[in-house]
Design a protein around this motif. Structure first.
Motif, PDB file in Angstrom:
ATOM      1  N   LEU A  26      -2.691   9.298  -7.487  1.00  0.00           N
ATOM      2  CA  LEU A  26      -3.584   8.410  -6.753  1.00  0.00           C
ATOM      3  C   LEU A  26      -2.835   7.252  -6.100  1.00  0.00           C
ATOM      4  O   LEU A  26      -3.325   6.680  -5.117  1.00  0.00           O
ATOM      5  N   SER A  27      -1.663   6.911  -6.633  1.00  0.00           N
ATOM      6  CA  SER A  27      -0.885   5.840  -6.000  1.00  0.00           C
ATOM      7  C   SER A  27      -0.123   6.340  -4.777  1.00  0.00           C
ATOM      8  O   SER A  27       0.163   5.574  -3.853  1.00  0.00           O
ATOM      9  N   ARG A  28       0.213   7.637  -4.756  1.00  0.00           N
ATOM     10  CA  ARG A  28       0.927   8.222  -3.604  1.00  0.00           C
ATOM     11  C   ARG A  28       0.249   9.531  -3.190  1.00  0.00           C
ATOM     12  O   ARG A  28       0.832  10.615  -3.292  1.00  0.00           O
ATOM     13  N   PRO A  29      -0.989   9.475  -2.729  1.00  0.00           N
ATOM     14  CA  PRO A  29      -1.741  10.704  -2.442  1.00  0.00           C
ATOM     15  C   PRO A  29      -1.139  11.550  -1.327  1.00  0.00           C
ATOM     16  O   PRO A  29      -1.194  12.781  -1.389  1.00  0.00           O
ATOM     17  N   LYS A  30      -0.546  10.897  -0.309  1.00  0.00           N
ATOM     18  CA  LYS A  30       0.041  11.682   0.778  1.00  0.00           C
ATOM     19  C   LYS A  30       1.184  12.553   0.270  1.00  0.00           C
ATOM     20  O   LYS A  30       1.281  13.740   0.607  1.00  0.00           O
ATOM     21  N   PHE A  31       2.049  11.964  -0.544  1.00  0.00           N
ATOM     22  CA  PHE A  31       3.192  12.706  -1.059  1.00  0.00           C
ATOM     23  C   PHE A  31       2.741  13.880  -1.917  1.00  0.00           C
ATOM     24  O   PHE A  31       3.219  15.008  -1.752  1.00  0.00           O
ATOM     25  N   PHE A  32       1.810  13.645  -2.852  1.00  0.00           N
ATOM     26  CA  PHE A  32       1.404  14.707  -3.771  1.00  0.00           C
ATOM     27  C   PHE A  32       0.544  15.763  -3.082  1.00  0.00           C
ATOM     28  O   PHE A  32       0.598  16.938  -3.444  1.00  0.00           O
ATOM     29  N   ALA A  33      -0.225  15.357  -2.077  1.00  0.00           N
ATOM     30  CA  ALA A  33      -0.979  16.354  -1.318  1.00  0.00           C
ATOM     31  C   ALA A  33      -0.019  17.272  -0.574  1.00  0.00           C
ATOM     32  O   ALA A  33      -0.148  18.510  -0.607  1.00  0.00           O
ATOM     33  N   SER A  83     -15.284   2.685  -6.932  1.00  0.00           N
ATOM     34  CA  SER A  83     -14.622   3.074  -5.690  1.00  0.00           C
ATOM     35  C   SER A  83     -14.210   4.535  -5.779  1.00  0.00           C
ATOM     36  O   SER A  83     -14.129   5.109  -6.875  1.00  0.00           O
ATOM     37  N   THR A  84     -13.920   5.129  -4.628  1.00  0.00           N
ATOM     38  CA  THR A  84     -13.538   6.544  -4.642  1.00  0.00           C
ATOM     39  C   THR A  84     -12.308   6.805  -5.501  1.00  0.00           C
ATOM     40  O   THR A  84     -12.315   7.743  -6.321  1.00  0.00           O
ATOM     41  N   PRO A  85     -11.202   6.027  -5.391  1.00  0.00           N
ATOM     42  CA  PRO A  85     -10.058   6.290  -6.277  1.00  0.00           C
ATOM     43  C   PRO A  85     -10.410   6.161  -7.755  1.00  0.00           C
ATOM     44  O   PRO A  85      -9.981   6.973  -8.579  1.00  0.00           O
ATOM     45  N   ALA A 124      -8.641  11.346  -2.367  1.00  0.00           N
ATOM     46  CA  ALA A 124      -8.190   9.956  -2.241  1.00  0.00           C
ATOM     47  C   ALA A 124      -7.852   9.632  -0.791  1.00  0.00           C
ATOM     48  O   ALA A 124      -8.154   8.535  -0.298  1.00  0.00           O
ATOM     49  N   LEU A 125      -7.230  10.563  -0.091  1.00  0.00           N
ATOM     50  CA  LEU A 125      -6.899  10.344   1.314  1.00  0.00           C
ATOM     51  C   LEU A 125      -8.158  10.253   2.173  1.00  0.00           C
ATOM     52  O   LEU A 125      -8.218   9.460   3.124  1.00  0.00           O
ATOM     53  N   LEU A 126      -9.158  11.050   1.849  1.00  0.00           N
ATOM     54  CA  LEU A 126     -10.399  11.031   2.634  1.00  0.00           C
ATOM     55  C   LEU A 126     -11.238   9.794   2.344  1.00  0.00           C
ATOM     56  O   LEU A 126     -12.008   9.339   3.203  1.00  0.00           O
TER      57      LEU A 126
END
Length: 728
Positions: free
Chosen positions: A370-377, A614-616, A680-682
């Motif tokens: 959740l702290s780095r959603p772009k990387f893990f996605a 919140s969503t996260p 999380a990104l959305l």
């Protein structure tokens, strides 16, 4: 308090437990007994095929010219003509069995070191495997007495006997391995013998009843011989899982301080509701196989729908009755070191040590996700795409028996040696010619252009045997050039059947049929998500995640079974192709099963978001609270599917490994990494409801009010999918 359907069923069963338990037992006994007495009807070659090959088989069947079971016996010697004495002895021994007809004189190979003896079994080909043992004994007797020659046998009857014996042994192996394995997992999960035995017992009785009903159904919809194995695979896995969710919820409620009746009612309203939603979803997905245009998949659809329906109904009817009857005796047979519930508190109950332990690993994993959603996605998508890459070169075919048994088996060795010495011998094409008058001059002239022709004047049908030494290329030339050149303008119609033609036509139909099946299951997935969450974003996300899971499973199957990478680790080997029905079957089954996990997890996230998080934060809470249940269900599924990956038949291995990998990836990388990172990104876009969807009914994703006896979060189902949750 308003009770939903699952809760009403559970409460009724608990109050009428004798009726529910005896009714279940009576149903199982009657279904199994009547179905067993009726027997199973297997599909014919014409029913199992497609295209021209199926048409050819149907012409022969309608004309009463069903195939006899053909057999080939090759006698080999070190020197040319050294086989002659042995061939004479073998021919005499075969004739003495009284089971063979059309026994032809031996045909020598080009180098003169081999001779091929061709004959057919008397009687119906469907029962030839039951009568072939004297023939096998005659061949083995000659081989035993003469050490100067080698004998290889291959044919419909001998291979059929091998297959029948192997399927029987494999089914016993699956049953005697999967059941103790599931029991062991449940014993670790519950720490008590009775609690572990209950799901296994209900799953087995559900399978037993389903076997009987499927036998009855087979008289209307004829089945493939492996359908029972597919039914057991699905029925046992989902049956144990459904009971696991229900039982775990009830035990946690009791441990949280609820009285027996309240605990059972909450379990019925939440886990029971999840079982109904999951079961109906799986059944609807399975129904997509009816659109394939192949009887094989229609049989699979009927089998899985029957067994999932029975397992689902058993979980919401007889299970509550048994839990009500057993009471605290559900914890009988406690196993030391495994049963630590009383020391640490119920898992998932706020304020207890169980809360911290539950989802602990998931919580540690979620923090970086959740702290780095772009990387893990991106990383999880890359991993899945790398696993899926081999699927780009997927080749499918109907695996012949020589591939099904393994390259070292006696049957495969015989097929390979006969093929090398007599190209096209074991699997020639059979051309079926149908005409208004088979004796017409033009038709007779065309038939005279072929070597092996059998004319059936009374039926106006002719059969032509054509060797295919180069397989598919020879088949294409036969169909597109040789037959049109011979029969065009004669009024006769020529259709090609046989092993190669049948596999080609089956694959062609699959390619046409997979499109409507895919559209159906994706539409069902989209509508279900849209109805549950009123968000097309979540619906589209669910489809994309499922497709990634399927693609990765395909890639692993191709790598292991087509290319042979790591196949030896499970006692298998690469055979150069995937069984033709496997990709479609895995696609449908995974879409059905993965929706269980997806609805379960996203429902909990939606519940938390609905309370103002919140969503996260909602993602974090929802994943942690469902981690234990998803992991437990996945372990059961993977274990049962993996058992089938160790069986002898190549198609059973492919099915077991494919489904086990798919479920494992779906419950780990997809649901625990990719889903939370994408959501999380959305962000808030996950929950936007377009104005056009505003009239959809609002699903209540709330949960029981918190308190000392709050519902354990990790076992909660998709609250509100069927009705409102009871307040504690």
């Amino acid at each position: 308090m308003r009770l939903n359907l699952a809760a009403r069923i559970g409460v009724w069963s608990a109050h009428h437990r004798k009726t529910a338990i005896l009714g279940w037992l009576l149903f199982v006994v009657l279904a199994a007994g009547i179905g067993g007495a009726s027997g199973m009807v297997e599909m014919t070659n014409a029913e199992n095929g497609a295209g021209d090959s199926a048409r050819a088989e149907q012409i022969l069947s309608d004309a009463g010219l069903g195939h006899r079971a053909g057999e080939l016996v090759m006698v080999s010697s070190a020197a040319p003509d050294g086989w002659r004495a042995a061939a004479r002895e073998l021919t005499a021994a075969l004739g003495e069995t009284g089971e063979v007809t059309g026994l032809a004189a031996p045909v020598a190979s080009k180098d003169g070191k081999d001779a091929l003896i061709v004959f057919e079994m008397k009687g119906d080909a469907a029962t030839a495997s039951d009568r072939v043992q004297p023939v096998l004994d005659a061949v083995a007797g000659v081989q035993k007495e003469r050490t100067d020659i080698t004998v290889h046998q291959f044919g419909d009857a001998s291979a059929g006997k091998w297959l029948g014996d192997l399927l029987t042994d494999d089914f016993k192996k699956a049953e005697f391995t999967a059941v103790p394995l599931a029991l062991g997992i449940l014993l670790v999960a519950f720490g008590a013998v009775v609690a572990a035995l209950l799901p296994v017992g209900l799953a087995l009785t559900a399978c037993l009843a389903a076997f009987g009903l499927l036998s009855l159904a087979s008289h209307q919809l004829h089945l493939f011989q492996t359908t029972y194995s597919v039914m057991f695979l699905m029925g046992f896995a989902v049956g144990v899982d459904y009971c696991l969710f229900y039982l775990r919820r009830e035990r946690d409620e009791r441990a949280a301080g609820r009285d027996a009746e309240t605990a059972l009612r909450i379990a019925a309203a939440t886990s029971g509701r999840s079982v109904l939603v999951s079961g109906l979803t799986v059944m609807v997905a399975m129904a997509g196989m009816f659109l394939s245009g192949l009887l094989l998949f229609k049989g699979f659809a009927v089998a899985t729908i029957i067994v999932v329906f029975i397992a689902m109904m058993g979980s919401v009817t007889v299970l509550p009755a048994l839990l009500s009857w057993l009471g605290d005796r559900i914890d009988a047979g406690r196993v030391p070191l495994l049963n630590r519930r009383g020391k640490r508190g119920p898992r998932g109950v706020p304020g207890t040590r169980g809360t911290q332990q539950s989802g602990g690993i998931a919580g540690k994993l979620l923090r970086p996700v959740l702290s780095r959603p772009k990387f893990f996605a991106a990383a999880s998508v890359v991993v899945l795409l790398v696993l899926a890459a081999p699927a780009l070169g997927m080749k499918t075919e109907e695996l012949g028996l020589e591939k099904q048994f393994g390259s070292d088996s006696q049957l495969a060795v015989a097929y390979r040696n006969i093929s090398e010495a007599f190209p096209g011998g074991p699997a020639p094409a059979q051309v079926v010619v149908e005409a208004d008058n088979i004796e017409a001059p033009g038709v007779r002239e065309a038939l005279d252009g072929f070597d092996k022709v059998t004319v059936h004047r009374a039926q106006n049908v002719a059969e032509i045997e054509v060797p295919l030494p180069h397989g598919g290329s020879d088949l294409t030339e036969l169909r597109e050039k040789r037959l049109p050149a011979a029969f065009d303008g004669t009024g006769a119609r020529a259709y090609v059947t046989g092993e190669t033609a049948g596999s080609t036509d089956f694959n062609d139909q699959l390619k046409r049929g997979i499109v409507p099946v895919f559209l159906f299951i994706t539409a069902v997935t989209f509508l279900l998500m849209l109805f549950c969450f009123r968000s097309y974003v979540i619906a589209v996300t669910a489809i994309l995640l499922n497709l990634l899971s399927v693609a990765a499973a395909y890639g692993v199957m191709v790598a292991v079974f087509q290319h042979g990478w790591g196949a030896s680790l499970i006692g298998s080997e690469g055979v150069g192709a995937i069984e033709s029905w496997m990709p479609l079957f895995v696609l449908v089954v995974l879409f059905g099963l993965s929706m269980d996990y997806h609805v379960f997890v996203v429902s909990r996230i939606r519940e938390a978001h609905g309370r103002g998080l919140s969503t996260p934060a909602a993602i974090d809470e929802g994943i942690r609270r469902t981690a234990g249940a998803v992991t437990g269900a996945a372990v059961i599924m993977v274990a049962v599917f993996a058992v089938f990956g160790t069986l002898s038949m190549q198609d059973m291995q492919q099915m077991g490994v494919g489904l086990a990998v798919a479920v494992l990836l779906d419950a780990t990388i997809v649901r625990m990494v990719l889903l939370p990172s994408v959501m999380a990104l959305l962000g808030e876009r996950n929950w936007r409801t377009p104005r056009a969807l505003s009239r959809l009914p609002v699903m209540d994703h709330g949960e029981p009010e918190p308190g000392p006896a709050a519902v354990p979060a990790e076992t909660a189902g998709p609250v509100g999918v069927v009705g409102t949750a009871p307040r504690g």
